[in-house]
Every structure is written in structure tokens, then in C-alpha cells.
Design a protein around this motif. Structure first.
Motif, PDB file in Angstrom:
ATOM      1  N   PRO A   1      25.079  -8.051 -21.738  1.00  0.00           N
ATOM      2  CA  PRO A   1      25.884  -7.927 -22.955  1.00  0.00           C
ATOM      3  C   PRO A   1      25.503  -8.992 -23.991  1.00  0.00           C
ATOM      4  CG  PRO A   1      27.294  -8.020 -21.013  1.00  0.00           C
ATOM      5  CD  PRO A   1      25.905  -8.233 -20.540  1.00  0.00           C
TER       6      PRO A   1
ATOM      7  N   THR B   1      22.509 -12.399 -12.525  1.00  0.00           N
ATOM      8  CA  THR B   1      22.041 -12.613 -13.889  1.00  0.00           C
ATOM      9  C   THR B   1      20.522 -12.561 -13.920  1.00  0.00           C
ATOM     10  OG1 THR B   1      23.869 -14.174 -14.009  1.00  0.00           O
ATOM     11  CG2 THR B   1      22.420 -14.048 -15.911  1.00  0.00           C
TER      12      THR B   1
ATOM     13  N   VAL C   1      25.916 -20.448 -15.579  1.00  0.00           N
ATOM     14  CA  VAL C   1      24.646 -21.045 -15.983  1.00  0.00           C
ATOM     15  C   VAL C   1      24.840 -22.548 -15.983  1.00  0.00           C
ATOM     16  CG1 VAL C   1      22.867 -21.146 -17.735  1.00  0.00           C
ATOM     17  CG2 VAL C   1      24.266 -19.106 -17.533  1.00  0.00           C
TER      18      VAL C   1
ATOM     19  N   GLN D   1      23.594 -14.358 -25.991  1.00  0.00           N
ATOM     20  CA  GLN D   1      23.701 -15.498 -26.898  1.00  0.00           C
ATOM     21  C   GLN D   1      23.825 -16.788 -26.117  1.00  0.00           C
ATOM     22  OE1 GLN D   1      23.235 -15.581 -30.018  1.00  0.00           O
ATOM     23  NE2 GLN D   1      24.490 -14.161 -31.195  1.00  0.00           N
ATOM     24  N   MET D   2      24.604 -16.730 -25.045  1.00  0.00           N
ATOM     25  CA  MET D   2      24.792 -17.925 -24.241  1.00  0.00           C
ATOM     26  C   MET D   2      23.490 -18.328 -23.575  1.00  0.00           C
ATOM     27  SD  MET D   2      27.259 -18.426 -21.049  1.00  0.00           S
ATOM     28  CE  MET D   2      27.362 -19.975 -20.220  1.00  0.00           C
ATOM     29  N   LEU D   3      22.769 -17.340 -23.059  1.00  0.00           N
ATOM     30  CA  LEU D   3      21.522 -17.647 -22.368  1.00  0.00           C
ATOM     31  C   LEU D   3      20.456 -18.140 -23.338  1.00  0.00           C
ATOM     32  CD1 LEU D   3      21.375 -14.739 -19.805  1.00  0.00           C
ATOM     33  CD2 LEU D   3      21.767 -17.139 -19.351  1.00  0.00           C
ATOM     34  N   LEU D   4      20.575 -17.678 -24.569  1.00  0.00           N
ATOM     35  CA  LEU D   4      19.640 -18.110 -25.605  1.00  0.00           C
ATOM     36  C   LEU D   4      19.656 -19.619 -25.731  1.00  0.00           C
ATOM     37  CD1 LEU D   4      18.044 -17.819 -28.331  1.00  0.00           C
ATOM     38  CD2 LEU D   4      20.238 -17.403 -29.397  1.00  0.00           C
TER      39      LEU D   4
ATOM     40  N   GLN E   1      33.076 -12.007 -18.593  1.00  0.00           N
ATOM     41  CA  GLN E   1      31.674 -11.727 -18.353  1.00  0.00           C
ATOM     42  C   GLN E   1      30.787 -12.940 -18.255  1.00  0.00           C
ATOM     43  OE1 GLN E   1      30.876  -9.273 -21.676  1.00  0.00           O
ATOM     44  NE2 GLN E   1      30.978  -7.426 -20.450  1.00  0.00           N
ATOM     45  N   MET E   2      31.259 -14.044 -18.754  1.00  0.00           N
ATOM     46  CA  MET E   2      30.368 -15.195 -18.866  1.00  0.00           C
ATOM     47  C   MET E   2      29.762 -15.576 -17.523  1.00  0.00           C
ATOM     48  SD  MET E   2      29.824 -15.665 -21.728  1.00  0.00           S
ATOM     49  CE  MET E   2      30.064 -16.248 -23.365  1.00  0.00           C
ATOM     50  N   PRO E   3      28.470 -15.600 -17.448  1.00  0.00           N
ATOM     51  CA  PRO E   3      27.820 -15.870 -16.168  1.00  0.00           C
ATOM     52  C   PRO E   3      27.820 -17.359 -15.862  1.00  0.00           C
ATOM     53  CG  PRO E   3      26.177 -15.636 -17.864  1.00  0.00           C
ATOM     54  CD  PRO E   3      27.498 -15.413 -18.531  1.00  0.00           C
TER      55      PRO E   3
ATOM     56  N   GLN F   1      27.123 -11.108 -25.826  1.00  0.00           N
ATOM     57  CA  GLN F   1      27.710 -12.433 -25.730  1.00  0.00           C
ATOM     58  C   GLN F   1      26.967 -13.270 -24.700  1.00  0.00           C
ATOM     59  OE1 GLN F   1      31.734 -12.691 -24.488  1.00  0.00           O
ATOM     60  NE2 GLN F   1      32.300 -14.061 -26.122  1.00  0.00           N
ATOM     61  N   VAL F   2      26.633 -12.613 -23.584  1.00  0.00           N
ATOM     62  CA  VAL F   2      25.927 -13.310 -22.517  1.00  0.00           C
ATOM     63  C   VAL F   2      24.530 -13.696 -22.990  1.00  0.00           C
ATOM     64  CG1 VAL F   2      25.066 -13.101 -20.176  1.00  0.00           C
ATOM     65  CG2 VAL F   2      27.246 -12.084 -20.781  1.00  0.00           C
TER      66      VAL F   2
ATOM     67  N   PHE G   1      31.446 -19.339 -29.581  1.00  0.00           N
ATOM     68  CA  PHE G   1      31.742 -18.779 -28.250  1.00  0.00           C
ATOM     69  C   PHE G   1      32.734 -19.562 -27.527  1.00  0.00           C
ATOM     70  CE2 PHE G   1      28.709 -16.090 -28.685  1.00  0.00           C
ATOM     71  CZ  PHE G   1      27.430 -16.536 -28.552  1.00  0.00           C
TER      72      PHE G   1
END
Lengths: 122, 625
Positions: A58, A103, B442, A63-66, B438-440, A60-61, B79
Motif C-alpha cells: 500500500p 514485507t 521496519v 512511503q515509509m519504506l522510502l 498496516q504499518m510494517p 502509505q507503507v 505519517f
């Protein structure tokens, strides 16, 4: 032609046959006679590097991983897995980041040129 | 996205900076810089409506300047709450906080590859920014290279190499701050870069090339240590040893320290009581306020010890590895490895533990961790555990010298709390009471570092202040209330004997409800007072039995033995293991979850569980004893 190339015969509409030669692509691709699957971070072995193609996650995810450098075009190296097998430790752009298998599974890699691979047999 | 302020109209005269924001990613050494700049002149507060702590400080030599330490962020996307707050502060949109005049951006020189994007976001906010490349000592030592002037040109902002831990390069900060509005306004033409990730990466790569950036060779030590500490067999083993050692020390050293501290506090109270004339006010001051406050202070040694260890583990970089190792276990109950530190801290006190859950991005996991944290056997439960165990459990060995019956019971109570926590987490997971987030998971693994004395000391000071503020204010109010309840109704202008006080009446009122648990009205009074803080129980019991003419000469243990059966005692222990008896915790949960819903659910659930378990314990065990 390099050893290990795929060769296939195709039949065109005017019934002429042509020879298609594709360079050897698989190696860490899950080999299937019908459909080649994309490799993910999960398919890397300790020490192996891959280049990210896309993230099946998704927005949002993504963006976070970015933030951590997991973005299309980035080079990622798989370091090791945590003692119990999960999460997995990757190095991307000089930083060590841990991800869970679910992930990692969804981060797809570009297929790799056989010349890059360290020599070993699968 | 972000807004840029238009180039300011020319000022009539250069004005000094009043408010400067300090921003940077986690693990960049920003806190070290903040501590170094402000020394001990720091304050902790809260931003309105959010659970982010506000750290501000004064810099010696800059009289009117306030330095705001913004939370560690990787970017300025809204976020996480941390990033939203940082963006709001930089834009002047944070209520009660004026917009900063300038920004100090701290980046890790050894990790510039990724952090340039934050630089773009920050600089494009339009405020005068000084970019500080921290850890210059490590950078140089490991063969890193960069052309600072070129980088400054590329970014459109002044750049300086510093080492916050060594204190080198800080003249640049001094110069920047002194110049005040004399610094050139730079144009924030980096706006185009941010919204588009591939473009942002390209830009960052270009900047790196043009500035001649060469990343340093990663430390060989980190790899070697990880090879052992994350090893398949050695890793978890070392982890258990570390956790065990922390516990052993905190309670082995903490308890005697606490006891000694308790004596000091008591003596002080007695001294003051002796020095003042006997009166209602004196009684209020000593028996009400001082007793209440000292009951909280007494836990400070254990809490500080635990935070010391957490600080060392975190600063050294090991804590991230510990989170990695414990993740698999936590995942089984719907949590993640980042819950490790909060749940470990909860063994000292749930209040700072719940505040520590902010590092968990996954909302669901965070709420679950907050919900179960009070089950971990906190220090406040120890006095009542110790009292009841000493009164009811014989001092006989179970495993020779290694384990006595008393220690065994104590350990089982710890295990009970732990099991209740995990069972509750599992329950939350199954009922899916919390909407799936959903936040994985990390986690960035920083390089191993040697913690500095200064950073640990400042962290301890910070944590102690927060703890005292949080708990002190609540306990103070509550002690007053209890004191008033025990002093009313007045008889001839004097406080009544305890049996006739308001609180005793309340005890009698609830007695029918707690009778099946094996408790009488006296225990009931104790339960009422300890609803607000567990440690109050022992003092209350002492007061009740002490003033009872039949028992005032007997030690409290003997008094309890006469008044409470063995099943009742065990029921009481179980009750304390499960009940939510801490208004400070409820206050913190309310703050961290932005509402009364969760504290209310938590209170009801834990009270219900405690009641039912104690009931079952008493009834079942009464069949034998």
C-alpha cells in the motif's frame, strides 16, 4: 549465444517459424515452465545483492519504506536473518535495516544479468 | 505539502534569533548536540493535543534564545505524529509555539546517502538553515570525503562538519546563531524535488556526485559483533543473559538502595514532625503529603537503575538487536519486537514504559503494548508482595540454598504477571478488538557505539524529571484526598479513630462484595486507598492495624495472619497481580491514547480479571485449607 540460453520456437501468423533466443534469466527466479515469477527480497541469499523493481505494498507503507531507502532502483544487499529466521537484515544505501518476511516478500527485484552473479550452482 | 514563506521584507535592523529548531533523523547524534549546546538548561513539556514530548533548552551565552529539540524524523511527511509535529512547528502552525527563526539540521555524515532528502524537505521550509554534518570524526577516520562548499552550493544553505560527541566544529553553530537575521535568506528552490521519490533520489545522487561525496567504509566491528550477537544460537542466549543480568542488578542493588532511601525519607519526616508543633496542619503535611510523596520517591533508585541499563543498551546499539531477536516471540501475540523496551521498563514502573511505546509505529501493536504493560510486575507491587509473603509463606528451602519457598512464590507472581500480559495480548489479537494497522515492522540497526557518560547522565536526569512530575502531581493530590477521608468526620475538632472515619465507612460498604474473596472491611479500606497507588496499601494496613486497640502492639504480619486466611492471602496476592491500581498509569494512558476510552476499558478489564481470579483462588483453595 551463451550457454544456458533459452531457445524457443515461435510460430507466426503466416506459418513461418522463427527462432527466439532469450538470454538466461532465471537463477533465483522460481522456475516454472509456463510463467516466470518475479523475484523478491526474500529470494536473496546471504551476501547477495538485488535491485528493487517495485513494491507490491500500500502507498502509505511504500512511503515509509522510502525513508529507509527501499525504493525502485535501489540496490539492496541481504545480510543475514535474525536468530529465529525472521526478521531479515538488509543493507540499503549504507544503512542496515530489518524487515519482516511478509514485507520482504512484497518487494520485487529486477531480474539479474548472469554476469553479475557470484559463481555458484543452484 | 509544505509551504514556503515568501522572502521577508527587508528588516530595519538585524534581529537576534529568538527561537531555533533543532531537527534531524534518529541516530544522527542530534540529542548529543542538544545536550552539548544546552548543558543542563533543559525543559520537558508537551505539545497540545499530541503525545509528542517537547524538549526546549537555553544555550549559555545566548540570553534570549530558546532551542527546540524536535523529535527525530526521517522526513516531513505527515505519517507519524513526530513528523507531523515537526512540520507544524517549522511552519508556525503549532498552537502555543511561535514559528522558529532558524533551523539547525543535523545529519549523519557517514550516512548522507539517505538523509539528503530530509535536508531538501527541511531547507524548503524557507527558514534560515545551518546544515550540520555530524560524526565528522568517524567520517574522516573511515575514509569518507566530501566537499563542504560544493554541498553548500547544491543545497543553498551553509554546511559545517561537526562532531557533537567530541565537541569539534561547534564554532559554526555559534557563528550562525550570533549572526541572527544577518544570515542571507536563501531561496528554497528545492521544492520540486520532494514530492516525487524517483526525482528526489536522482537529485540526491546528483548532489552527492557534485559534492564529491565518498561514503566511509562501514565499521568492521559492527559486523563482527553482529555475527556473534545475532548468531543463531549465541544471539538468543546472550540476550537472555543480558535481560537476566539487568533484572538481577536492578532488584539486587535497587531494593537495598530503596530500603535505605526509605529510611532516610522516614527519618526526615519524623524530624520535621518533631520540629513542628502538633496540629492538624502538621498532620496534613507529614501524614498526608510527605507520606504520599515519599512513597513514590522510594522507587526512584530502582527506576533510575533500570533506565541506566536501558540507556546503555540503547546508546550502544544493542537494543535494536534485542528487538530483532524478540520480534518473533512478540509476533505470536500480535505485538512486535519494539515492545521489548517498554515491557522491560514496565518492570520498574508502567508510567515511563507506556511513554516509551511511542517508538512503535504500528498503531495496533502500540495500543496492545500500552494495554498489557501494567501487568508486568512493577516496583509498586513489591511492598505488598513482600509483606504478605513474609506473613504467610514459611521460610523453608525448596531447592536447597538456591531457592527458598518465599523466593519461589515471589517468582511465580512475576511469572503470573508475565503470563497475564501475553494472554491479554493474545486475546486482543484474536478478538481483533483493535483495527488492524498496516504499518510494517521496519527497524534501523545503528552501528555499535560506546555510550558516553554525559549522554547517559542527561538521559537519566530527563527520565527522572518526567517520572517525578507525572507521578508526583497525581500522588500528591490523591494522598491529600485519602488523608481527608481518614480525618473526617471530625470529632471535637480532632480526627476520628480510623474505624469511625469516612474511609472506614466505605470499607464496610464494600465488605459484602469482597467477602467471597476472603477479605474483610479492613482489607477493603486498603483496597480503596490503593486503587490510586499500590504502594499505599501497606501504609494503610499499618495504620488500620496499628490503631486498632487489640492489635496495636503486634507487628503487622502477625496482625494479618490473624485477620486473613491463607486462601485469602493468596487471593489478595492474585488480586494485586491483576488489578489496575495506579491513577498515574491511567493518566498516562489517557494522554498517550488521546482519550478516556482506553483507560476505562483497561481499568474495567483488569479490575474484573482481578476480582474473578481472587474469587476463584479463595474459593478453590478454601476447600483445602
Amino acid at each position: 549465444m551463451q550457454p544456458g540460453c533459452n531457445m524457443s520456437l515461435a510460430r507466426s501468423s503466416d506459418f513461418r517459424y522463427s527462432l527466439h533466443i532469450r538470454p538466461f534469466q532465471s537463477g533465483f527466479l522460481v522456475s516454472s515452465p509456463v510463467l516466470p515469477q518475479s523475484a523478491s527480497l526474500l529470494d536473496l541469499r546471504p551476501g547477495e545483492t538485488g535491485v528493487i523493481d517495485s513494491l507490491d505494498l500500500p502507498d502509505q507503507v511504500q512511503q515509509m519504506l522510502l525513508r529507509f531507502g527501499f525504493v525502485a532502483g535501489a540496490e539492496v544487499r541481504f545480510s543475514r536473518s535474525a536468530p529465529l529466521g525472521d526478521p531479515l537484515l538488509y543493507t540499503v544505501e549504507g544503512t542496515d535495516v530489518a524487515l519482516r518476511a511478509d514485507t520482504a516478500r512484497r518487494i520485487l527485484l529486477l531480474p539479474r544479468d548472469p554476469a553479475d552473479r557470484p559463481s555458484e550452482s543452484r | 505539502m509544505s509551504t514556503i514563506s515568501p522572502i521577508a521584507e527587508p528588516q530595519s535592523a538585524p534581529r537576534d534569533y529568538r527561537i531555533v529548531a533543532l531537527i534531524g533523523p534518529p541516530n544522527s547524534g542530534k540529542s548529543t548536540l542538544f545536550n552539548r549546546l544546552t548543558k543542563l538548561r533543559q525543559k520537558v513539556g508537551n505539545y497540545p493535543g499530541v503525545t509528542v514530548e517537547q524538549h526546549t533548552g537555553q544555550i549559555p551565552g545566548f540570553k534570549d534564545l530558546t532551542l527546540i529539540d524536535l523529535p527525530g524524523v526521517y522526513g516531513l511527511e505527515p505519517f507519524s505524529e513526530d513528523e507531523r509535529v515537526s512540520l507544524d512547528v517549522l511552519n508556525g502552525r503549532m498552537p502555543g509555539q511561535a514559528r522558529p527563526d532558524a533551523v539547525l539540521l543535523v545529519l549523519d555524515a557517514t550516512n548522507l546517502t539517505r538523509q539528503l532528502q530530509l535536508a531538501a524537505s527541511v531547507i524548503s521550509q524557507g527558514l534560515p538553515t545551518l546544515v550540520l554534518l555530524n560524526m565528522s570524526d568517524l567520517f574522516a577516520k573511515r575514509g569518507g570525503h566530501i566537499d563542504v562548499l560544493s554541498l553548500a552550493q547544491e543545497l543553498g544553505a551553509p554546511v559545517a562538519m561537526i562532531s557533537a560527541s567530541n565537541g569539534t566544529g561547534l564554532e559554526a553553530v555559534d557563528r550562525f546563531l550570533r549572526q541572527g537575521q544577518g544570515n542571507a535568506e536563501h531561496n528554497a528552490n528545492l521544492l520540486h524535488v520532494i514530492p516525487n521519490p524517483p526525482q528526489a533520489r536522482q537529485w540526491a545522487a546528483q548532489v552527492r556526485t557534485r559534492a564529491g561525496y565518498r561514503a566511509p567504509i562501514p565499521s568492521a566491528w559492527s559486523r563482527r559483533l553482529d555475527h556473534v550477537l545475532l548468531h543463531k544460537y549465541w544471539g538468543p542466549l546472550i540476550f537472555l543473559v543480558v535481560v537476566g543480568a539487568v533484572f538481577q542488578t536492578v532488584f539486587g542493588i535497587g531494593k537495598p538502595l530503596s530500603d535505605a532511601f526509605q529510611n532516610v525519607l522516614n527519618n526526615f519526616g519524623n524530624y520535621v514532625a518533631g520540629a513542628l508543633p502538633p496540629s492538624f496542619l502538621t498532620s496534613l503535611l507529614i501524614d498526608g503529603i510527605w507520606k504520599g510523596v515519599s512513597s513514590v520517591l522510594v522507587f526512584l533508585p530502582q527506576i533510575l537503575l533500570l533506565f541506566f541499563f536501558v540507556g546503555v543498551l540503547e546508546d550502544s546499539g544493542y537494543l535494536a538487536r534485542a528487538a530483532l531477536i524478540s520480534d518473533r516471540t512478540f509476533r505470536g501475540v500480535g505485538l512486535n519486537g519494539k515492545a521489548f523496551i517498554p515491557l522491560l521498563s514496565a518492570y520498574a514502573c508502567a508510567v515511563p514504559a507506556i511513554m516509551a511505546t511511542r517508538t512503535i509505529e504500528n498503531k495496533r501493536a502500540r495500543f496492545a503494548t500500552i494495554f498489557i504493560a501494567p501487568f508486568m510486575t512493577c516496583s509498586a507491587r513489591l511492598p505488598i508482595y513482600t509483606l504478605l509473603i513474609a506473613a504467610f509463606v514459611p521460610n523453608i528451602p525448596v531447592v536447597g540454598v538456591l531457592l527458598s519457598a518465599r523466593a519461589a512464590v515471589m517468582m511465580s507472581l512475576y511469572v503470573l504477571g508475565f503470563l497475564a500480559a501475553f494472554a491479554t495480548a493474545k486475546l486482543l489479537n484474536l478478538t481483533d478488538a483493535l483495527k488492524a494497522s498496516q504499518m510494517p515492522f521496519v527497524l534501523e540497526l545503528p552501528e555499535y557505539r560506546l555510550p558516553t557518560v554525559q549522554s547517559i547522565a542527561l538521559r537519566l536526569l530527563d527520565r527522572a524529571t518526567v517520572f517525578l512530575k507525572q507521578v508526583g502531581t497525581v500522588i500528591l493530590c490523591v494522598s491529600l484526598v485519602i488523608f481527608i477521608l481518614t480525618s473526617l468526620p471530625l470529632q471535637n475538632g480532632q480526627a476520628p479513630p480510623l474505624e469511625q472515619s469516612a474511609i472506614a465507612t466505605l470499607g464496610h460498604v464494600i465488605e459484602p462484595v469482597i467477602k467471597p474473596l476472603g477479605f474483610n472491611w479492613k482489607i477493603g479500606v486498603g483496597l480503596l486507598t490503593s486503587v490510586v497507588a499500590r504502594e499505599v496499601m501497606v501504609g494503610t494496613l499499618g495504620t488500620i492495624y496499628g490503631t486498632d486497640p487489640n492489635t496495636h502492639s503486634l507487628p503487622l504480619q502477625a496482625a494479618l495472619r490473624d485477620d486473613l486466611s491463607l486462601p485469602g492471602a493468596i487471593a489478595l496476592l492474585v488480586f494485586f497481580a491483576f488489578a489496575m491500581q495506579c491513577t498515574s498509569t491511567l493518566a498516562v494512558v489517557r494522554r498517550e491514547t488521546n482519550g478516556w476510552k482506553w483507560p476505562a476499558i483497561q481499568f474495567l478489564y483488569m479490575s474484573g480479571l482481578a476480582y474473578v481470579s481472587a474469587l476463584v483462588a479463595n474459593q478453590v483453595l478454601s476447600l483445602w485449607w
